[in-house]
Design an enzyme around this catalytic site. Structure first.
Site, PDB file in Angstrom:
ATOM      1  N   SER A 143      47.532  33.437 -49.308  1.00 25.84           N
ATOM      2  CA  SER A 143      48.178  33.887 -48.141  1.00 25.84           C
ATOM      3  C   SER A 143      48.771  34.993 -48.774  1.00 25.84           C
ATOM      4  O   SER A 143      49.745  34.878 -49.577  1.00 25.84           O
ATOM      5  CB  SER A 143      48.936  32.792 -47.399  1.00 25.84           C
ATOM      6  OG  SER A 143      49.883  33.469 -46.590  1.00 25.84           O
TER       7      SER A 143
ATOM      8  N   LEU B   9      51.719  33.875 -39.939  1.00 25.94           N
ATOM      9  CA  LEU B   9      50.943  32.768 -39.261  1.00 25.94           C
ATOM     10  C   LEU B   9      50.571  31.808 -40.246  1.00 25.94           C
ATOM     11  O   LEU B   9      50.424  30.492 -40.273  1.00 25.94           O
ATOM     12  CB  LEU B   9      49.911  33.396 -38.539  1.00 25.94           C
ATOM     13  CG  LEU B   9      48.930  32.453 -37.983  1.00 25.94           C
ATOM     14  CD1 LEU B   9      49.323  31.824 -36.731  1.00 25.94           C
ATOM     15  CD2 LEU B   9      47.560  33.080 -37.646  1.00 25.94           C
ATOM     16  N   GLU B  10      49.920  32.201 -41.413  1.00 25.96           N
ATOM     17  CA  GLU B  10      49.375  31.290 -42.439  1.00 25.96           C
ATOM     18  C   GLU B  10      50.379  30.348 -43.098  1.00 25.96           C
ATOM     19  O   GLU B  10      50.300  29.331 -43.192  1.00 25.96           O
ATOM     20  CB  GLU B  10      48.773  32.221 -43.551  1.00 25.96           C
ATOM     21  CG  GLU B  10      47.501  32.799 -43.045  1.00 25.96           C
ATOM     22  CD  GLU B  10      46.987  33.985 -44.190  1.00 25.96           C
ATOM     23  OE1 GLU B  10      45.920  34.474 -43.944  1.00 25.96           O
ATOM     24  OE2 GLU B  10      48.099  34.472 -45.101  1.00 25.96           O
ATOM     25  N   LEU B  11      51.685  31.103 -43.277  1.00 27.90           N
ATOM     26  CA  LEU B  11      52.603  30.229 -43.929  1.00 27.90           C
ATOM     27  C   LEU B  11      53.138  29.223 -43.005  1.00 27.90           C
ATOM     28  O   LEU B  11      53.083  28.059 -43.403  1.00 27.90           O
ATOM     29  CB  LEU B  11      53.769  31.158 -44.096  1.00 27.90           C
ATOM     30  CG  LEU B  11      55.117  30.621 -44.681  1.00 27.90           C
ATOM     31  CD1 LEU B  11      54.836  29.983 -46.158  1.00 27.90           C
ATOM     32  CD2 LEU B  11      56.273  31.610 -44.892  1.00 27.90           C
TER      33      LEU B  11
END
Ligand code: NAG
Ligand code: NAG
Ligand code: NAG
Ligand code: NAG
Ligand code: NAG
Ligand code: NAG
Ligand code: NAG
Ligand code: NAG
Ligand code: NAG
Length: 566
Positions: A408, A479-481
């Site tokens: 990410s 969002l990934e986090l």
């Protein structure tokens, strides 16, 4: 042969009485060494009547016993009778005494006097030495000088000894101290055969010689007599013995197995004719020479004025617990009193040997631990990697996941290059991991959110590349986090790895990143320094990545790098 000859010659001399009967022979009494000066009148007496027989000469004589003199001259083997018919009666016999008028150098020898009748015989010999005065001195250095003891600060009189019977009334006497004529000496006055010490002082000690000159039958004779004066403490200062050690204030701390050294130090003031005894009692018994375990040695220190210190050292090698319980008492005594003291022996807790051993052991352990800690800090990455490479179980097998790492990052030129070139290059080509990079691996046209979540679910690690742009622009990155954190919190089957590509100010951090940074350590990218694939950055990263035994692609390189990283 020699003996036979002696026997025969002896028999010849006293032939009438010569039977096979033996004579009580007391041998040569070397303690009776007699010293005379050459050219001086002298006399010797038969020691038989003084020390060996109950008779005195008159009773022996009246009992019909005869006294005979023999001499073994220096350097000769033969015992000869003494010729008393010399010119001028140089040697003559008077009762039990032999007179020399005067003595000559060759009179030196062993003299024997023998008392006998037909049934009884007794004889003793003693050495006689005729001395010659040292030129420039009043005596010979070979003379054994008798000591006279004078009390300090007392009036004492030294009388010229052994002169009576020698001379008529008219004599001249000269006194010498260490061969210096005594005239005008302080506090010392010659008075005929006497030398008067008005007050004895320490520095008046010395060798005092009297030389008596007289005339007899037209001949001049001299007599030389020397005494050594020593000054001793006066009786008013004499005391019972006093003990320095052992005393009530000193404990002897010993442990079993150690050696015990107990000194008994006693000060004895001078007392004329007094005994000075000191001994150790161990459990009430004199330990010296009776107890094989105990060794007692004596040393004497002579102090001024006849005072002295005697030390008796009691030693016991490797003490047993029984030895520690024994009663060690030192006793000292002189004619004025007796003193006794018990040595206080205490057991030492923990012998030094054990303590040092313990200390050594502890020191070694601490040292080892420190070494290990240092080694761990320096090499822990290598150790972990080594362990994983050899003993770790492959966690990628059977967990149903497709990717090793989901990366990410902020979609930004610099970060993209870092991820696509640097990270991917090393992780995929060198370490053999399978990376999921959204922009590379996603199919075009899908819903980003769904696809992101599904990719993350299929990954074993979420690698977050932190940079200022990550929080600023990266909506997808955030969002990934979030998805990763949520996944980690709910299912726990994904782990987060934080790689700091560029530092960000703490006020810019989003809540999620702050949280992640609190619990996880951050692997920092240090630019050029971190480029080398065997370097620390990559090792840290490698440790954080899943254990993977097989390398799907480029297997050999993978093993090679793992080994190289050691
Ligand atoms: C010898 O001894 C007797 C008695 O034993 C004594 O009467 C006599 O006086 C002694 N003589 C000398 C010279 O001492
Ligand atoms: C006297 O006798 C002793 C033995 O007791 C001997 O050593 C010494 O040489 C003898 N002295 C002379 C002068 O013969
Ligand atoms: C000792 O010496 C003197 C002379 O110096 C001599 O007359 C005498 O015979 C000697 N005596 C012995 C026993 O040799
Ligand atoms: C010899 O002397 C001893 C001791 O004095 C005495 O007992 C003994 O009777 C004497 N013998 C003769 C024969 O005089
Ligand atoms: C004693 O001897 C001195 C010299 O040594 C002499 O002048 C004196 O007359 C002598 N006196 C007697 C009584 O012999
Ligand atoms: C006195 O004589 C003794 C024995 O000969 C010697 O050891 C000592 O040194 C002499 N003392 C002096 C003060 O000359
Ligand atoms: C040492 O102790 C003993 C007994 O405890 C006592 O009699 C003695 O007076 C003490 N000596 C000294 C010098 O204190
Ligand atoms: C130790 O021995 C000495 C002498 O035998 C005795 O006087 C003393 O009382 C003993 N001390 C003890 C504690 O038994
Ligand atoms: C006692 O100790 C001394 C000095 O170490 C040694 O010379 C001596 O032989 C020992 N005596 C005994 C009886 O062990």
């Amino acid at each position: 042969m020699k003996f036979c000859f002696l026997l025969i010659s002896w028999c010849v001399f006293i032939l009438p009485e010569c039977k096979s009967e033996r004579c009580d022979d007391w041998g040569v009494d070397n303690m009776k060494l007699t010293q005379l000066y050459e050219g001086e009148p002298a006399r010797i007496s038969c020691p038989l009547f003084q020390d060996f027989l109950k008779h005195n000469y008159s009773t022996a004589h009246s009992a019909g016993l005869t006294l005979m003199w023999y001499r073994t001259s220096q350097g000769k083997d033969l015992e000869e009778p003494i010729n008393i018919r010399l010119p001028d009666n140089r040697i003559n016999k008077d009762k039990d005494t032999l007179w020399f008028r005067p003595a000559l150098l060759n009179d030196t020898g062993n003299y024997t006097c023998m008392l006998r009748n037909t049934s009884f015989c007794s004889r003793v010999a003693f050495p006689l030495e005729v001395l010659r005065k040292e030129p420039g001195l009043c005596i010979s250095p070979a003379e054994k000088i008798e000591v006279v003891e004078f009390y300090l600060d007392h009036l004492e009189i030294l009388t010229c000894p052994d002169t009576d019977g020698f001379f008529p009334a008219n004599i001249t006497v000269n006194w010498y101290m260490d061969c210096n004529l005594v005239t005008g000496f302080v506090e010392r006055e010659p008075l005929g055969l006497q030398l008067i010490f008005r007050t004895v002082r320490q520095h008046y000690e010395g060798n005092y010689t009297c030389v008596v000159t007289y005339e007899e039958n037209g001949k001049m004779y001299t007599l030389t007599r020397t005494r050594r004066v020593k000054a001793y403490s006066s009786p008013s200062k004499s005391k019972p013995p006093s003990m320095t050690t052992p005393n009530n204030n000193t404990d002897y701390l010993v442990a079993t197995g150690e050696d015990l050294n107990l000194p008994c130090e006693v000060y004895f003031s001078f007392i004329k004719n007094s005994h000075t005894d000191i001994w150790w009692l161990v459990d009430g018994k004199n330990a010296e020479n009776s107890d094989p375990k105990v060794n007692v040695t004596t040393s004497v220190k002579d102090l001024r004025s006849g005072d002295k210190t005697i030390i008796k050292l009691l030693r016991i090698k490797s003490l047993t617990p029984e030895d520690l319980k024994r009663n060690y008492t030192c006793i000292a005594s002189n004619s004025l009193g007796t003193i006794s003291r018990q040595a206080i022996i205490k057991e030492k807790v923990g012998t030094p040997r054990y303590i040092t051993e313990l200390a050594c052991g502890l020191g070694a352990t601490v040292f080892l631990v420190v070494c290990l800690i240092v080694a761990y800090h320096v090499y822990w990455l290598e150790m972990v990697l080594f362990y994983r490479a050899h003993f770790g179980t492959d966690e990628t097998i059977g967990d149903g996941k497709e990717y090793d790492v989901y990366v990410s990052y902020a979609r930004n030129a610099e970060e993209e290059e870092f991820v696509l070139v640097t990270l991917r290059g090393v992780l995929e080509n060198e370490f053999g991991y399978k990376l999921c990079i959204f922009d590379r691996d996603s199919l075009p046209g899908g819903i980003i959110t769904d696809e992101t979540l599904s990719f993350i679910k299929k990954s074993r690690r979420l690698l977050v590349v932190i940079s200022p742009s990550y929080v600023l622009r990266g909506t997808q990155a955030l969002l990934e986090l979030k998805a990763g954190l949520e996944n980690m919190a709910t299912q726990g089957n994904i782990q987060l790895i934080l790689v700091q590509f560029k530092a960000i100010k703490s006020k810019d951090r989003v809540k999620e990143l702050k949280l992640a940074q609190k619990v996880l350590s951050v692997i920092k990218w240090k630019g050029e320094k971190s480029m080398y694939p065997g370097g620390r950055f990559w090792k840290q990263l490698h440790v954080a990545l899943p254990v993977k035994k097989t390398c799907p692609s480029k297997e050999s390189i993978c093993i090679y790098t793992e080994l190289q990283s050691l």
